[in-house]
Design a protein around this motif. Structure first.
Motif, PDB file in Angstrom:
ATOM      1  N   ALA A 130      45.309  29.220  35.171  1.00 40.62           N
ATOM      2  CA  ALA A 130      44.812  29.921  36.365  1.00 40.62           C
ATOM      3  C   ALA A 130      44.362  31.336  36.027  1.00 40.62           C
ATOM      4  CB  ALA A 130      45.894  29.954  37.446  1.00 40.62           C
ATOM      5  N   LEU A 131      45.113  32.037  35.214  1.00 33.19           N
ATOM      6  CA  LEU A 131      44.730  33.396  34.809  1.00 33.19           C
ATOM      7  C   LEU A 131      43.412  33.386  34.046  1.00 33.19           C
ATOM      8  CD1 LEU A 131      48.228  34.743  33.779  1.00 33.19           C
ATOM      9  CD2 LEU A 131      46.799  35.623  35.655  1.00 33.19           C
ATOM     10  N   ASN A 132      43.178  32.343  33.271  1.00 31.26           N
ATOM     11  CA  ASN A 132      41.918  32.259  32.535  1.00 31.26           C
ATOM     12  C   ASN A 132      40.737  31.952  33.440  1.00 31.26           C
ATOM     13  OD1 ASN A 132      41.903  32.396  29.316  1.00 31.26           O
ATOM     14  ND2 ASN A 132      43.954  31.917  30.088  1.00 31.26           N
ATOM     15  N   VAL A 133      40.951  31.179  34.509  1.00 33.69           N
ATOM     16  CA  VAL A 133      39.882  30.984  35.488  1.00 33.69           C
ATOM     17  C   VAL A 133      39.522  32.336  36.087  1.00 33.69           C
ATOM     18  CG1 VAL A 133      39.253  29.974  37.715  1.00 33.69           C
ATOM     19  CG2 VAL A 133      40.461  28.586  36.022  1.00 33.69           C
ATOM     20  N   TYR A 134      40.537  33.108  36.465  1.00 35.65           N
ATOM     21  CA  TYR A 134      40.277  34.449  37.017  1.00 35.65           C
ATOM     22  C   TYR A 134      39.489  35.302  36.021  1.00 35.65           C
ATOM     23  CZ  TYR A 134      40.855  38.949  39.237  1.00 35.65           C
ATOM     24  OH  TYR A 134      40.592  40.158  39.835  1.00 35.65           O
ATOM     25  N   ASP A 135      39.963  35.343  34.792  1.00 36.10           N
ATOM     26  CA  ASP A 135      39.309  36.178  33.779  1.00 36.10           C
ATOM     27  C   ASP A 135      37.850  35.773  33.573  1.00 36.10           C
ATOM     28  OD1 ASP A 135      39.267  38.180  31.636  1.00 36.10           O
ATOM     29  OD2 ASP A 135      39.094  36.433  30.324  1.00 36.10           O
ATOM     30  N   MET A 136      37.610  34.486  33.558  1.00 36.25           N
ATOM     31  CA  MET A 136      36.248  34.002  33.313  1.00 36.25           C
ATOM     32  C   MET A 136      35.313  34.262  34.493  1.00 36.25           C
ATOM     33  SD  MET A 136      36.010  32.698  30.237  1.00 36.25           S
ATOM     34  CE  MET A 136      34.599  31.606  30.325  1.00 36.25           C
ATOM     35  N   LEU A 137      35.859  34.339  35.720  1.00 34.77           N
ATOM     36  CA  LEU A 137      35.021  34.500  36.909  1.00 34.77           C
ATOM     37  C   LEU A 137      35.105  35.881  37.554  1.00 34.77           C
ATOM     38  CD1 LEU A 137      35.530  31.038  38.634  1.00 34.77           C
ATOM     39  CD2 LEU A 137      33.394  31.954  37.712  1.00 34.77           C
TER      40      LEU A 137
END
Length: 173
Positions: A130-137
């Motif tokens: 989930a944190l990586n989805v945030y970081d990517m978007l």
């Protein structure tokens, strides 16, 4: 209003503290058994982040693929992040990252044969994904929310099996 502290003679024995000091529980004599755990997390996307994801115009690339890989890596690094968690062999992990009407759903299943469970590994996998989805978007929107991190199910171990219920009290399939 806070509850009164239990008297010393009625205090529960703390598994991760001894004589007021933190400790890792000794699982040396516990039998290694097959254990699994599944956790989920949700990433709620504001319209501009969802549009960038759906159109494939996100400048950082594909958030869902990166999140899946990050979740897999996170499952194996749990003991580095959760202070009193045992390092265990992750013998299998699967992280599904899907775009749904409510947002990005992450479901992480982790397996092991060990003397202790994999709930923390599944929860870590889901949260890191989930944190990586945030970081990517985050270039598309800073208003992205991560929510709903929870254990869906576990099998094995002394405490037995567990299956979460949905908001209507029905077991999750």
């Amino acid at each position: 209003m806070s509850a009164a502290a239990p008297s010393p003679e009625n205090a529960p024995e703390l598994t991760h503290f001894r004589d007021g000091q933190p400790r890792m529980v000794d699982v040396t004599d516990k039998a290694a058994t097959t254990r699994t755990a599944t956790a989920e997390a949700w990433v709620v996307l504001p319209p501009e982040a969802r549009a960038a994801l759906e159109a494939g115009t996100n400048p950082k690339g594909d958030p869902l693929t990166v999140a899946r890989l990050a979740g897999l890596a996170g499952s194996k690094r749990t003991a580095d992040l959760i202070l009193l968690c045992h390092p265990i062999p992750v013998t299998g992990a699967d992280v599904q990252v899907t775009l749904e009407a409510a947002g990005v759903r992450i479901a992480a299943t982790v397996k092991t044969t060990a003397p202790t469970g994999v709930e923390m590994e599944a929860l870590t996998a889901a949260s890191v994904a989930a944190l990586n989805v945030y970081d990517m978007l985050k270039a598309a929107s800073k208003a992205i929310e991560i929510t709903g991190l929870r254990l869906l199910s576990k099998t094995g171990g002394k405490s037995g099996d567990y299956r979460a219920e949905d908001r209507q009290g029905q077991p999750i399939s």
